[in-house]
Enzyme design. Structure first.
Site, mmCIF file in Angstrom:
data_model
loop_
_atom_site.group_PDB
_atom_site.id
_atom_site.type_symbol
_atom_site.label_atom_id
_atom_site.label_comp_id
_atom_site.label_asym_id
_atom_site.label_seq_id
_atom_site.Cartn_x
_atom_site.Cartn_y
_atom_site.Cartn_z
ATOM 1 N N GLU A 144 -0.707 27.887 34.488
ATOM 2 C CA GLU A 144 0.631 27.030 33.764
ATOM 3 C C GLU A 144 0.857 25.962 34.946
ATOM 4 O O GLU A 144 0.950 26.273 36.051
ATOM 5 C CB GLU A 144 1.647 27.992 33.751
ATOM 6 C CG GLU A 144 3.130 27.465 33.586
ATOM 7 C CD GLU A 144 4.189 28.418 33.201
ATOM 8 O OE1 GLU A 144 3.734 29.508 32.592
ATOM 9 O OE2 GLU A 144 5.079 28.288 33.684
ATOM 10 N N HIS B 246 0.200 35.240 31.476
ATOM 11 C CA HIS B 246 -0.557 35.147 30.502
ATOM 12 C C HIS B 246 -2.070 34.446 30.970
ATOM 13 O O HIS B 246 -2.355 34.399 32.220
ATOM 14 C CB HIS B 246 -0.106 33.757 29.798
ATOM 15 C CG HIS B 246 0.778 32.751 30.566
ATOM 16 N ND1 HIS B 246 0.147 31.832 31.192
ATOM 17 C CD2 HIS B 246 2.141 32.849 30.445
ATOM 18 C CE1 HIS B 246 1.113 31.238 31.861
ATOM 19 N NE2 HIS B 246 2.358 31.395 31.653
ATOM 20 N N ARG C 24 13.700 32.569 31.874
ATOM 21 C CA ARG C 24 12.409 32.830 31.066
ATOM 22 C C ARG C 24 12.156 34.136 31.929
ATOM 23 O O ARG C 24 11.648 34.223 32.857
ATOM 24 C CB ARG C 24 11.532 31.685 31.270
ATOM 25 C CG ARG C 24 10.272 31.924 30.774
ATOM 26 C CD ARG C 24 9.972 32.183 29.261
ATOM 27 N NE ARG C 24 8.779 32.356 28.740
ATOM 28 C CZ ARG C 24 8.030 33.341 28.619
ATOM 29 N NH1 ARG C 24 8.582 34.491 28.941
ATOM 30 N NH2 ARG C 24 6.754 33.221 28.098
ATOM 31 N N HIS D 72 4.991 35.491 36.700
ATOM 32 C CA HIS D 72 6.196 34.807 37.494
ATOM 33 C C HIS D 72 7.259 34.688 36.610
ATOM 34 O O HIS D 72 7.358 35.180 35.213
ATOM 35 C CB HIS D 72 5.569 33.142 37.425
ATOM 36 C CG HIS D 72 4.740 33.077 36.119
ATOM 37 N ND1 HIS D 72 3.301 33.103 36.030
ATOM 38 C CD2 HIS D 72 5.115 32.240 34.824
ATOM 39 C CE1 HIS D 72 3.122 32.669 34.653
ATOM 40 N NE2 HIS D 72 4.193 32.290 33.913
HETATM 41 MN MN MN Z 1 4.323 31.383 32.022
#
Ligand code: MN
Ligand code: MN
Length: 418
Positions: free
Chosen positions: A134, A130, A125, A173
């Site tokens: 998370e 953001h 990913r 991340h």
């Molecule tokens: Mn994320």
């Protein structure tokens, strides 16, 4: 037991212990005393009242017995508190896929949005960040996570099945599947409107920055960036990473690693509650220090058991169903009481302080997560409250022998039977 026979049994029991006149009134209204009463109890002598001539989709309808034929005690309606990843469109790429349920799809879920993601072995990913924090739970395989804190200290950590990770809002991340068959996991953002498809991606910023700015920024010739991808990667097949210790040393450099771990092995910890009915594990900022905005409980309910009648005073509850099958009834003012059915991959949602209970309706263990946008897990047990209130007070409310009230579980069992 169907609603009619349950009502009859309870009415018969009540008639033996109460004054005859009031027993009749109480028996007649037992279950759902609202007028007009709801439910199949009303259809005696007129069975077509409850049939469904159609059109219908039997495969789908069969999944929701609680909605199609609610318990006689259900009343009123409330905003839909069932959603699912099972019918969420998958965004499939070489290296894995993602699907999500945000508040755009699930209006009640204001505090948390959910993502279900798969990464192949080596699947990455893309490096990103953001605005929401998370939190994640690994349902299959293992993941290597990378992140940094505000001082630039790095965490590179591996986490396996039953484990969690947490990244604070705005901190960057990456994720990589490293299990034999990669990994699958769910992510929760601490904002119901947060979207997995609205993240700041490293390749998009590079692509949309003049090469001379990139050169100036990184202190290298602009030509260094001649071959960067001209679009985002999002999820892509990568090479398996090297040994963890080497990755950690390289990322740490002279700054070292973060003060707290970004991962937590939730399913490996000892249960905080264990009864005949099941067990509960809890991870919040008291034991998973990094998780400052998300608290969670991993609940197992054995066949015939139930997550007890309770509520949470500090946050809404977002649920993810991992195994088995369940029926949850939510209670609100009005009165309102509504029952829905849940299966693996489904999502439930209970607003702050609304009463609820969750029954295992299958023959195997029910396993689900309770996730809260809060630093601490908080729970109020109905039976604990009543066990720790003067018995005469409770007895006058419920018309029950005080000695019987004295047998109510007083230690918040979480899962019953005790
Ligand atoms: Mn994320
Ligand atoms: Mn709950």
């Amino acid at each position: 037991m169907d609603p009619i026979s349950r009502r009859s049994v309870l009415a018969a029991g009540a008639a033996g212990t109460l004054v005859a006149a009031s027993a009749v009134a109480q028996a007649a209204s037992y279950g759902n005393p609202n007028e007009p009463p709801q439910g199949a109890v009303n259809t005696t002598g007129n069975p077509s009242s409850a049939t469904d001539p159609g059109p219908q989709n039997p495969a789908l309808a069969s999944q929701f017995p609680g909605a199609f034929s609610p318990p006689a005690t259900d009343v009123g309606s409330m905003p839909m508190f069932w959603a699912s990843f099972n019918n969420a469109p998958r965004r499939i790429q070489d290296g894995g896929w993602a699907r999500q349920v945000t508040q755009a799809d699930f209006a009640i879920a204001t505090e948390i949005s959910g993502v279900n993601m798969r990464l192949t072995r080596g699947g990455i990913r893309e490096l990103h960040w953001h605005q929401a924090a998370e939190w994640a739970y690994v349902t299959r395989g293992a993941v290597r996570v990378t992140t940094i804190d505000l001082a630039g200290r790095a965490n590179v950590e591996d986490i396996g099945e039953g484990g969690l990770w947490y990244f604070p809002a705005g901190l960057p991340h990456s994720l990589q599947g490293i299990g034999e068959d990669g990994a699958e996991f769910i992510l929760c953002f601490d904002n119901g409107m947060a979207s997995e498809y609205n993240t700041l991606l490293i390749n998009e910023w590079f692509t949309h920055t003049p090469p001379e700015v990139l050169g100036l920024n990184f202190g290298v010739p602009p030509e260094t960036f001649a071959k960067i991808p001209l679009h985002d990667l999002y999820i892509f097949q990568g090479a398996m990473p090297g040994p963890l210790a080497e990755d950690q040393a390289q990322a740490a450099g002279s700054l070292g690693k973060m003060e707290t771990s970004s991962v937590f092995a939730l399913s490996s910890m000892a249960p905080v509650k264990k009864t005949k009915g099941g067990e509960v594990r809890i991870a919040d900022s008291s034991n998973f220090k990094a998780a400052t905005t998300i608290a969670a409980a991993l609940v197992t309910v054995h066949p015939g058991g139930m997550r007890e009648m309770h509520w949470h005073p500090n946050a809404d509850e977002w649920q993810y169903y991992i195994a088995g099958q369940a029926s949850m009834t939510v209670f609100n003012t009005g009165p309102k009481a509504v029952t829905q059915d849940f299966r693996p991959g489904d999502i439930g949602y209970v607003q702050k302080s609304l009463g609820h209970f969750i029954r295992n309706t299958g023959n195997t263990d029910l396993v689900f997560l309770e996730v809260f946008r809060a630093p601490q897990f908080q729970n109020v047990s109905l039976s604990q409250w009543l066990a720790h209130t003067p018995r005469a007070m409770v007895a006058q409310h419920l018309n029950i022998d005080p000695a019987v009230i004295g047998r109510f579980p007083g230690d918040a069992p979480a899962v019953v039977p005790v």
